[in-house]
Design an enzyme around this catalytic site. Structure first.
Site, PDB file in Angstrom:
ATOM      1  N   ASP A  26       5.459   2.748   7.900  1.00 29.45           N
ATOM      2  CA  ASP A  26       4.854   4.172   8.001  1.00 29.45           C
ATOM      3  C   ASP A  26       5.730   5.244   7.423  1.00 29.45           C
ATOM      4  O   ASP A  26       7.017   5.253   7.821  1.00 29.45           O
ATOM      5  CB  ASP A  26       4.440   4.449   9.355  1.00 29.45           C
ATOM      6  CG  ASP A  26       3.920   6.083   9.615  1.00 29.45           C
ATOM      7  OD1 ASP A  26       2.571   6.170   9.044  1.00 29.45           O
ATOM      8  OD2 ASP A  26       4.366   6.863   9.883  1.00 29.45           O
ATOM      9  N   GLU A  58       3.438   2.190   2.974  1.00 25.18           N
ATOM     10  CA  GLU A  58       2.450   3.505   2.916  1.00 25.18           C
ATOM     11  C   GLU A  58       2.999   4.586   2.285  1.00 25.18           C
ATOM     12  O   GLU A  58       3.691   5.219   2.934  1.00 25.18           O
ATOM     13  CB  GLU A  58       2.008   3.691   4.533  1.00 25.18           C
ATOM     14  CG  GLU A  58       0.985   4.749   4.717  1.00 25.18           C
ATOM     15  CD  GLU A  58       1.471   6.009   4.906  1.00 25.18           C
ATOM     16  OE1 GLU A  58       0.890   6.973   4.820  1.00 25.18           O
ATOM     17  OE2 GLU A  58       2.732   6.217   5.254  1.00 25.18           O
TER      18      GLU A  58
END
EC number: 2.4.1.7
Length: 504
Positions: free
Chosen positions: A192, A232
């Site tokens: 992330d 991501e």
């Protein structure tokens, strides 16, 4: 990564709000539909300033949700993906609290970034203006280290303090997360906010050559532990293509806005162009826990001369179309209208963004499932959920419009809806037909329609997407047609809701 459809969900928003309840729902209500599950952050605390993406302790399951034993139990029937939050951690973490108390005397002091640690000789206005941030303003906030005010680097919110991934302490922390995941039967790790994880003076501090070195290093550590890595990053589409060659898997974030664009304009050429150049080692999504990333099809945010997949005016028109389709709901949840300022996302459920048009929605899912990659479906999308305005009003967090809490009874009620039944059937079809492990091709009919074909040893399938047939949110004309061949012969569906596909 297994070539089957996966679910994305929070542990606390399906059923009674625990990992055990989520597991039961996956095994019963969605048996055969979702082979894997991406469990969004369930660490301590799972309900912080950014719904779990600001962990105080990234290696502990919040006991309100369950334990690592519950995660291991789920892994017996489903492959599991978990987040590793690379860029930051909570200001309430023991490490940062120690720095606040002891300042430079803290053993954790090197773990966190300040303005002076990145710019030891000071920064010019040009240096600071060149930093890319997904929020307005500069990426610094005031904290007192042992009584001395310092400018701490915060890429996102003031509660999420950035980690120095170059420091020994920062790296040890990240590896402790990897070790815990590997020990807990996790198969995949989603990195992330990794695009912001490598800071360097004189750069944008976003997706720079230094970032790629960080990603490569993390990938190597994942391989050592048997963990597959997913990246991501919301960014210019050519960067996504570049990233894909350096990692195991990358999200196809361009697809969601491209399909919204096609369904609102009738033009398929941008989808066809993207099909031609997109990375095939993708995880495909239409919706996630974040908003709809319109930035991914527009021009480069750092250099507007680099054109996008569609003209910027089309991106602006698409945003306005979504606002119109949701009767202003998405507008109330996006940008300055809500507390979280997302410069590159429109907050709405995907179903609401399409004006709750069942035919458009199932067509978009069908295209998603037919493009090369591993499909993921967000839990709200799995139930064709509408915007949760009540939750938005309660929290004033724009993203919460797409983060509804579903009771078991509510799930059961939604499973009766034709569009949800059709989606479940389509997912099972995608999981069971061996053609999807074969070869892929596509053809176009000018700018009117695009057909996607998969051919396997014992089966084949072709999806034709023709959005011009059903323009307008009130138009119920099917815009996707499916033909397939399996052991029982040839089949055809001109309406994926009335006649969903089944593998013989």
């Amino acid at each position: 990564m297994k070539n089957k459809v996966q679910l994305i969900t929070y542990a606390d928003r399906l059923g009674d709000g625990t990992i055990k309840s989520m597991t039961d729902i996956l095994r019963t209500r969605f048996d055969g539909v979702y082979d894997g599950v991406h469990i969004l952050p369930f660490f301590t605390p799972f309900d912080g300033a950014d719904a779990g993406f600001d962990p105080i302790d990234h290696t502990k399951v919040d006991e309100r949700l369950g334990s690592w034993d519950d995660v291991a139990e789920l892994s017996k029937t489903h492959n599991i993906m978990v987040d590793a939050i690379v860029n930051h951690m909570s200001w309430e973490s023991k490490q940062f609290q120690d720095v606040l108390a002891k300042g430079e005397e803290s053993e954790y002091y090197p773990m966190f970034l300040t303005m002076s640690s990145v710019f030891p000789n000071g920064a010019t206005e040009e240096d600071l203006a060149g930093i890319y941030r997904p929020r307005p303003g500069l990426p610094f906030t005031h904290y007192k280290f042992a009584g001395k005010t310092r400018l701490v680097w915060v890429s996102f919110t003031p509660q999420q303090v950035d980690i120095d991934t170059d420091s020994d302490k920062g790296w040890e922390y990240l590896m402790s997360i990897f070790d815990q995941m590997a020990a807990s039967h996790v198969s995949y790790i989603r990195l992330d906010a990794v695009g912001y994880g490598a800071k360097e003076a004189g750069t944008s501090c976003f997706m720079t050559p230094k970032t790629f070195k960080l990603i490569s290093r993390l990938r190597e550590e994942g391989v050592k532990r048997g963990l597959e890595i997913l990246i991501e990053v919301h960014s210019y589409y050519k960067k996504q293509v570049e990233i894909a060659s350096k990692v195991d898997r990358v999200y196809d974030f361009a697809l969601p806005p491209l399909l919204l664009h096609a369904l609102s304009t009738g033009h398929v050429e941008p989808v066809a162009h993207w099909t031609d150049i997109r990375p095939n080692n993708a995880v495909t999504v239409l919706d996630t826990h974040d908003g709809i990333g319109v930035i991914d099809i527009g021009s480069d945010q750092l250099d507007r001369s680099l054109k996008g997949l569609v003209p910027d005016e089309d991106v602006d028109n698409l945003v306005n179309t979504i606002h119109a389709n949701t009767h202003g709901e998405s507008q109330a949840a996006t940008g300055a209208a809500a507390s979280n300022l997302d410069l590159y996302q429109v907050n709405s459920t995907y179903y609401s963004a399409l004006g709750c048009n069942d035919q458009h929605y199932i067509a978009a899912r069908a295209v998603q499932f037919f493009l090369p990659g591993v499909p993921q479906v967000y839990y709200v999308g799995a139930l064709a959920g509408k915007n949760d305005m009540e939750l938005l009003r309660k929290t004033n967090n724009g993203r919460d419009i797409n983060r509804h809490y579903y009771s078991t009874a509510e799930i059961d009620e939604n499973l009766k809806r034709p569009v949800v039944k059709a989606l479940n059937a389509l997912a099972k079809f995608r999981n069971e037909l061996d053609a999807f492990d074969g070869t892929f091709s596509y053809t176009t009919d000018d700018d009117t329609s695009i057909s996607f074909t998969w051919r396997g040893e014992t089966s084949q399938a072709t999806l034709t997407f023709e959005p011009k047939r059903g323009l307008g949110v009130d138009n119920t004309t099917p815009v996707a047609m499916l033909e397939w061949e399996d052991s029982a012969g040839d089949h055809r569906s001109d309406d994926l809701i009335a006649n969903p596909p089944v593998v013989a």
